[in-house]
Scaffold this motif. Structure first.
Motif, PDB file in Angstrom:
ATOM      1  N   LEU A 135      68.415  29.103  30.920  1.00 29.68           N
ATOM      2  CA  LEU A 135      68.356  28.834  32.362  1.00 29.68           C
ATOM      3  C   LEU A 135      66.906  28.755  32.830  1.00 29.68           C
ATOM      4  CD1 LEU A 135      71.326  31.019  33.562  1.00 29.68           C
ATOM      5  CD2 LEU A 135      71.105  28.539  33.884  1.00 29.68           C
ATOM      6  N   ASP A 136      66.065  29.606  32.278  1.00 30.25           N
ATOM      7  CA  ASP A 136      64.642  29.510  32.606  1.00 30.25           C
ATOM      8  C   ASP A 136      64.065  28.202  32.095  1.00 30.25           C
ATOM      9  OD1 ASP A 136      62.201  30.877  33.642  1.00 30.25           O
ATOM     10  OD2 ASP A 136      61.562  30.666  31.554  1.00 30.25           O
ATOM     11  N   ARG A 137      64.514  27.787  30.903  1.00 28.13           N
ATOM     12  CA  ARG A 137      64.009  26.536  30.308  1.00 28.13           C
ATOM     13  C   ARG A 137      64.355  25.324  31.170  1.00 28.13           C
ATOM     14  NH1 ARG A 137      62.163  22.689  29.254  1.00 28.13           N
ATOM     15  NH2 ARG A 137      61.725  21.589  27.315  1.00 28.13           N
ATOM     16  N   VAL A 138      65.514  25.347  31.841  1.00 31.05           N
ATOM     17  CA  VAL A 138      65.905  24.201  32.667  1.00 31.05           C
ATOM     18  C   VAL A 138      65.487  24.378  34.128  1.00 31.05           C
ATOM     19  CG1 VAL A 138      67.840  23.679  31.143  1.00 31.05           C
ATOM     20  CG2 VAL A 138      68.250  25.056  33.198  1.00 31.05           C
ATOM     21  N   GLY A 139      64.641  25.368  34.389  1.00 37.71           N
ATOM     22  CA  GLY A 139      64.089  25.519  35.726  1.00 37.71           C
ATOM     23  C   GLY A 139      64.943  26.307  36.693  1.00 37.71           C
ATOM     24  N   LEU A 140      65.871  27.126  36.181  1.00 36.70           N
ATOM     25  CA  LEU A 140      66.768  27.886  37.050  1.00 36.70           C
ATOM     26  C   LEU A 140      66.656  29.390  36.834  1.00 36.70           C
ATOM     27  CD1 LEU A 140      70.040  25.738  37.019  1.00 36.70           C
ATOM     28  CD2 LEU A 140      68.335  25.912  38.831  1.00 36.70           C
ATOM     29  N   GLY A 141      65.506  29.831  36.374  1.00 36.52           N
ATOM     30  CA  GLY A 141      65.326  31.252  36.143  1.00 36.52           C
ATOM     31  C   GLY A 141      65.489  32.092  37.394  1.00 36.52           C
ATOM     32  N   HIS A 142      65.306  31.472  38.545  1.00 39.56           N
ATOM     33  CA  HIS A 142      65.416  32.188  39.820  1.00 39.56           C
ATOM     34  C   HIS A 142      66.820  32.084  40.431  1.00 39.56           C
ATOM     35  CE1 HIS A 142      64.843  28.012  40.729  1.00 39.56           C
ATOM     36  NE2 HIS A 142      64.988  28.196  42.033  1.00 39.56           N
ATOM     37  N   ARG A 143      67.764  31.424  39.715  1.00 42.09           N
ATOM     38  CA  ARG A 143      69.098  31.185  40.281  1.00 42.09           C
ATOM     39  C   ARG A 143      70.206  31.715  39.371  1.00 42.09           C
ATOM     40  NH1 ARG A 143      69.487  29.521  45.380  1.00 42.09           N
ATOM     41  NH2 ARG A 143      70.611  27.541  45.170  1.00 42.09           N
ATOM     42  N   VAL A 144      69.861  32.605  38.470  1.00 42.54           N
ATOM     43  CA  VAL A 144      70.806  32.979  37.415  1.00 42.54           C
ATOM     44  C   VAL A 144      72.030  33.717  37.940  1.00 42.54           C
ATOM     45  CG1 VAL A 144      69.005  33.024  35.653  1.00 42.54           C
ATOM     46  CG2 VAL A 144      69.576  35.140  36.888  1.00 42.54           C
ATOM     47  N   GLU A 145      71.914  34.403  39.062  1.00 40.84           N
ATOM     48  CA  GLU A 145      73.040  35.173  39.594  1.00 40.84           C
ATOM     49  C   GLU A 145      73.853  34.389  40.624  1.00 40.84           C
ATOM     50  OE1 GLU A 145      74.067  37.849  38.324  1.00 40.84           O
ATOM     51  OE2 GLU A 145      72.348  38.305  37.054  1.00 40.84           O
ATOM     52  N   HIS A 146      73.473  33.140  40.890  1.00 41.00           N
ATOM     53  CA  HIS A 146      74.184  32.333  41.864  1.00 41.00           C
ATOM     54  C   HIS A 146      75.437  31.706  41.245  1.00 41.00           C
ATOM     55  CE1 HIS A 146      70.369  32.814  43.904  1.00 41.00           C
ATOM     56  NE2 HIS A 146      70.876  32.275  45.000  1.00 41.00           N
ATOM     57  N   ARG A 147      76.485  31.622  42.024  1.00 40.11           N
ATOM     58  CA  ARG A 147      77.711  30.950  41.599  1.00 40.11           C
ATOM     59  C   ARG A 147      77.590  29.456  41.854  1.00 40.11           C
ATOM     60  NH1 ARG A 147      82.591  35.025  43.667  1.00 40.11           N
ATOM     61  NH2 ARG A 147      81.914  36.833  42.438  1.00 40.11           N
ATOM     62  N   PRO A 148      78.434  28.644  41.196  1.00 40.59           N
ATOM     63  CA  PRO A 148      78.333  27.185  41.360  1.00 40.59           C
ATOM     64  C   PRO A 148      78.342  26.726  42.813  1.00 40.59           C
ATOM     65  CG  PRO A 148      79.756  27.689  39.516  1.00 40.59           C
ATOM     66  CD  PRO A 148      79.408  29.010  40.153  1.00 40.59           C
ATOM     67  N   SER A 149      79.146  27.351  43.669  1.00 34.45           N
ATOM     68  CA  SER A 149      79.220  26.927  45.072  1.00 34.45           C
ATOM     69  C   SER A 149      77.916  27.160  45.822  1.00 34.45           C
ATOM     70  CB  SER A 149      80.358  27.664  45.786  1.00 34.45           C
ATOM     71  OG  SER A 149      80.124  29.074  45.789  1.00 34.45           O
ATOM     72  N   GLU A 150      77.047  27.986  45.249  1.00 37.51           N
ATOM     73  CA  GLU A 150      75.756  28.276  45.872  1.00 37.51           C
ATOM     74  C   GLU A 150      74.630  27.423  45.298  1.00 37.51           C
ATOM     75  OE1 GLU A 150      76.331  33.006  46.752  1.00 37.51           O
ATOM     76  OE2 GLU A 150      76.039  32.405  44.661  1.00 37.51           O
ATOM     77  N   LEU A 151      74.986  26.496  44.420  1.00 32.94           N
ATOM     78  CA  LEU A 151      74.004  25.626  43.773  1.00 32.94           C
ATOM     79  C   LEU A 151      74.211  24.176  44.191  1.00 32.94           C
ATOM     80  CD1 LEU A 151      74.282  27.101  40.155  1.00 32.94           C
ATOM     81  CD2 LEU A 151      72.547  27.655  41.871  1.00 32.94           C
ATOM     82  N   SER A 152      73.142  23.413  44.210  1.00 33.74           N
ATOM     83  CA  SER A 152      73.250  21.978  44.476  1.00 33.74           C
ATOM     84  C   SER A 152      73.852  21.273  43.263  1.00 33.74           C
ATOM     85  CB  SER A 152      71.867  21.393  44.769  1.00 33.74           C
ATOM     86  OG  SER A 152      71.078  21.389  43.584  1.00 33.74           O
ATOM     87  N   GLY A 153      74.213  20.012  43.438  1.00 33.27           N
ATOM     88  CA  GLY A 153      74.755  19.251  42.309  1.00 33.27           C
ATOM     89  C   GLY A 153      73.787  19.179  41.143  1.00 33.27           C
ATOM     90  N   GLY A 154      72.516  18.947  41.444  1.00 34.95           N
ATOM     91  CA  GLY A 154      71.519  18.887  40.381  1.00 34.95           C
ATOM     92  C   GLY A 154      71.364  20.215  39.657  1.00 34.95           C
ATOM     93  N   GLU A 155      71.420  21.297  40.422  1.00 39.34           N
ATOM     94  CA  GLU A 155      71.328  22.620  39.803  1.00 39.34           C
ATOM     95  C   GLU A 155      72.552  22.909  38.942  1.00 39.34           C
ATOM     96  OE1 GLU A 155      68.596  25.117  43.005  1.00 39.34           O
ATOM     97  OE2 GLU A 155      70.740  24.856  43.378  1.00 39.34           O
ATOM     98  N   GLN A 156      73.731  22.527  39.416  1.00 35.69           N
ATOM     99  CA  GLN A 156      74.932  22.737  38.614  1.00 35.69           C
ATOM    100  C   GLN A 156      74.846  21.969  37.297  1.00 35.69           C
ATOM    101  OE1 GLN A 156      78.867  22.851  40.649  1.00 35.69           O
ATOM    102  NE2 GLN A 156      77.684  22.443  42.514  1.00 35.69           N
TER     103      GLN A 156
END
Length: 248
Positions: A135-156
């Protein structure tokens, strides 16, 4: 087409045929198809709707059975295996990225990424470490505890890429990986896939209908009526990222 004798390759498909049957009606989706994909290649498969692109991906990955031919991945004949062995082989050697993100809504990003690792017997602490690392490698190290509904399409979609890569697969299959994204997010996802291929040698085969996506991939295959009709190497010019563009 590729010289089948030049290199055994990571993926070797020979004479693959797939027929769909509905009552007395038969439709040949793949017709005596040959293909070699070598370690570290990134390949795009394009063609009109109904040309067999997704069927090709499903058959070469062993998700669907074939009616004739042979498919070897990492030196193993997929269709000489039992269903259970093929499923296990797929879990250990392949990653999948789909247009529909297929994330579990009640799980956090890190839980979605670690689940496939746990299912193949990875120890929980190691599964969590690898999930966080990807997750850190794909740029989401700061979003690891978020559920899919809390993420944008690109983040998902980035979560699905992390999930596909966490098992350190030999090959990643991507079926319309930018199909549900706007152009800016699609560019970011493709930037990531190209970077993983170029910097880390990850083998990737992706299906796309988008010519702009196809133009970014070093090898482009075109399909028509279940056959490969073109197989070309392309000179790819790196895209200049938009400065300070937020992650999608």
């Amino acid at each position: 087409m590729e010289d089948m004798n030049a290199d055994q390759g990571l993926l070797v498909a020979t004479g693959v045929r797939k027929v769909y049957r509905t009552g007395s009606v038969e439709v040949t989706a793949l017709l005596d198809l040959d293909l070699v994909v070598r370690h570290g290649e990134m390949v795009a498969v394009m063609g009109p709707s109904g040309s067999g692109k997704t069927t090709l991906l499903n058959c070469l990955s062993g998700l669907d059975d074939i009616d004739a031919g042979r498919v070897e991945v990492d030196g193993h004949d997929l269709f000489a295996m039992s269903d259970a062995t093929r499923t296990e082989h797929r879990a250990h050697t392949m990653g999948f990225v789909f247009q529909a993100f297929n994330l579990i809504p009640v799980f956090s990003a890190v839980e979605n990424v670690e689940l496939p690792l746990l299912l193949v017997g990875t120890q929980p602490r190691e599964a969590r470490r690898r999930a966080l690392e990807m997750l850190d490698r794909v740029g989401l190290g700061h979003r690891v505890e978020h559920r899919p509904s809390e993420l944008s399409g690109g983040e998902q979609q980035r979560v699905t890429i992390a999930r596909a890569l966490a098992g350190r697969p030999a090959i990643v299959w991507a079926d319309e990986p930018t199909g549900n994204l706007d152009s800016a997010m699609a560019d970011q996802v493709m930037d990531l896939l190209c970077e993983l291929n170029q910097d880390e040698g990850q083998t990737i085969v992706l299906v796309t209908h988008d010519s702009a996506i196809g133009a970014r991939v070093p090898r482009l295959i075109r399909m028509h009526d279940g056959q490969l009709v073109d197989d070309v190497r392309q000179t790819v010019t790196a895209r200049t990222p938009i400065p300070d563009a937020p992650l999608g």
